[in-house]
Design a protein around this motif. Sequence first.
Motif, PDB file in Angstrom:
ATOM      1  N   VAL A  65       0.843  -1.201   0.000  1.00 43.09           N
ATOM      2  CA  VAL A  65       0.000   0.000   0.000  1.00 43.09           C
ATOM      3  C   VAL A  65       0.875   1.246   0.000  1.00 43.09           C
ATOM      4  N   LEU A  66       1.902   1.252   0.853  1.00 48.16           N
ATOM      5  CA  LEU A  66       2.805   2.399   0.914  1.00 48.16           C
ATOM      6  C   LEU A  66       3.508   2.601  -0.422  1.00 48.16           C
ATOM      7  N   SER A  67       3.908   1.523  -1.062  1.00 44.92           N
ATOM      8  CA  SER A  67       4.560   1.607  -2.368  1.00 44.92           C
ATOM      9  C   SER A  67       3.613   2.207  -3.410  1.00 44.92           C
ATOM     10  N   ARG A  68       2.363   1.775  -3.419  1.00 40.35           N
ATOM     11  CA  ARG A  68       1.391   2.309  -4.378  1.00 40.35           C
ATOM     12  C   ARG A  68       1.109   3.792  -4.122  1.00 40.35           C
ATOM     13  N   LEU A  69       0.992   4.159  -2.864  1.00 41.48           N
ATOM     14  CA  LEU A  69       0.734   5.562  -2.534  1.00 41.48           C
ATOM     15  C   LEU A  69       1.919   6.441  -2.923  1.00 41.48           C
ATOM     16  N   ASN A  70       3.127   5.965  -2.651  1.00 41.82           N
ATOM     17  CA  ASN A  70       4.327   6.726  -3.042  1.00 41.82           C
ATOM     18  C   ASN A  70       4.429   6.852  -4.555  1.00 41.82           C
ATOM     19  N   ALA A  71       4.122   5.782  -5.284  1.00 43.11           N
ATOM     20  CA  ALA A  71       4.170   5.829  -6.749  1.00 43.11           C
ATOM     21  C   ALA A  71       3.163   6.845  -7.279  1.00 43.11           C
ATOM     22  N   TYR A  72       1.986   6.882  -6.678  1.00 39.63           N
ATOM     23  CA  TYR A  72       0.985   7.862  -7.114  1.00 39.63           C
ATOM     24  C   TYR A  72       1.468   9.284  -6.828  1.00 39.63           C
ATOM     25  N   ALA A  73       2.002   9.505  -5.635  1.00 37.99           N
ATOM     26  CA  ALA A  73       2.474  10.847  -5.266  1.00 37.99           C
ATOM     27  C   ALA A  73       3.602  11.293  -6.186  1.00 37.99           C
ATOM     28  N   ARG A  76       2.603  12.747  -9.574  1.00 39.95           N
ATOM     29  CA  ARG A  76       1.983  14.075  -9.526  1.00 39.95           C
ATOM     30  C   ARG A  76       2.947  15.069  -8.888  1.00 39.95           C
ATOM     31  N   PRO A  77       4.061  15.381  -9.556  1.00 43.26           N
ATOM     32  CA  PRO A  77       5.065  16.247  -8.922  1.00 43.26           C
ATOM     33  C   PRO A  77       4.598  17.681  -8.686  1.00 43.26           C
ATOM     34  N   SER A  78       3.608  18.130  -9.416  1.00 43.85           N
ATOM     35  CA  SER A  78       3.151  19.513  -9.245  1.00 43.85           C
ATOM     36  C   SER A  78       2.275  19.684  -8.002  1.00 43.85           C
ATOM     37  N   GLU A  79       1.803  18.577  -7.437  1.00 48.47           N
ATOM     38  CA  GLU A  79       0.943  18.646  -6.254  1.00 48.47           C
ATOM     39  C   GLU A  79       1.738  18.245  -5.013  1.00 48.47           C
ATOM     40  N   ILE A  80       1.356  18.812  -3.896  1.00 44.46           N
ATOM     41  CA  ILE A  80       1.995  18.446  -2.634  1.00 44.46           C
ATOM     42  C   ILE A  80       1.087  17.437  -1.951  1.00 44.46           C
ATOM     43  N   ILE A  81       1.530  16.187  -1.919  1.00 48.98           N
ATOM     44  CA  ILE A  81       0.764  15.107  -1.312  1.00 48.98           C
ATOM     45  C   ILE A  81       1.539  14.610  -0.102  1.00 48.98           C
ATOM     46  N   VAL A  82       0.902  14.641   1.053  1.00 47.92           N
ATOM     47  CA  VAL A  82       1.545  14.246   2.296  1.00 47.92           C
ATOM     48  C   VAL A  82       1.250  12.772   2.566  1.00 47.92           C
TER      49      VAL A  82
END
Length: 110
Positions: A65-73, A76-82
Amino acid sequence: MSKLNQWKISSIVLGACCLLMIYKGFDEGITFTYMKASMESTTMHAELIRDLIEHEWMGLNKEEVLSRLNAYAESRPSEIIVIKEEPQENAIYFDSYKFCFSNQKLVKII
């Protein structure tokens, strides 16, 4: 200027102010209605997406799950995803969503 003319001008100005306030009241009422409908629609869609992800990812381990969330973030380099991992809570925070785990398996998204 006679008293009658002053009274007529005052009446016209007060009437125009009343009409303006009535218009403003209707306009704000309509704006509020559309804003409320938009918020309800946005909330419904967010819940739908959350439920879909929860259904598809249910049972995945924490690392996956962490890997998938990091890949998604990262996509999207223009957005700030925490993304924040909380070992004490056995959870991962992804912006405003909380991914809850039990025995290292995803059980719920809040």
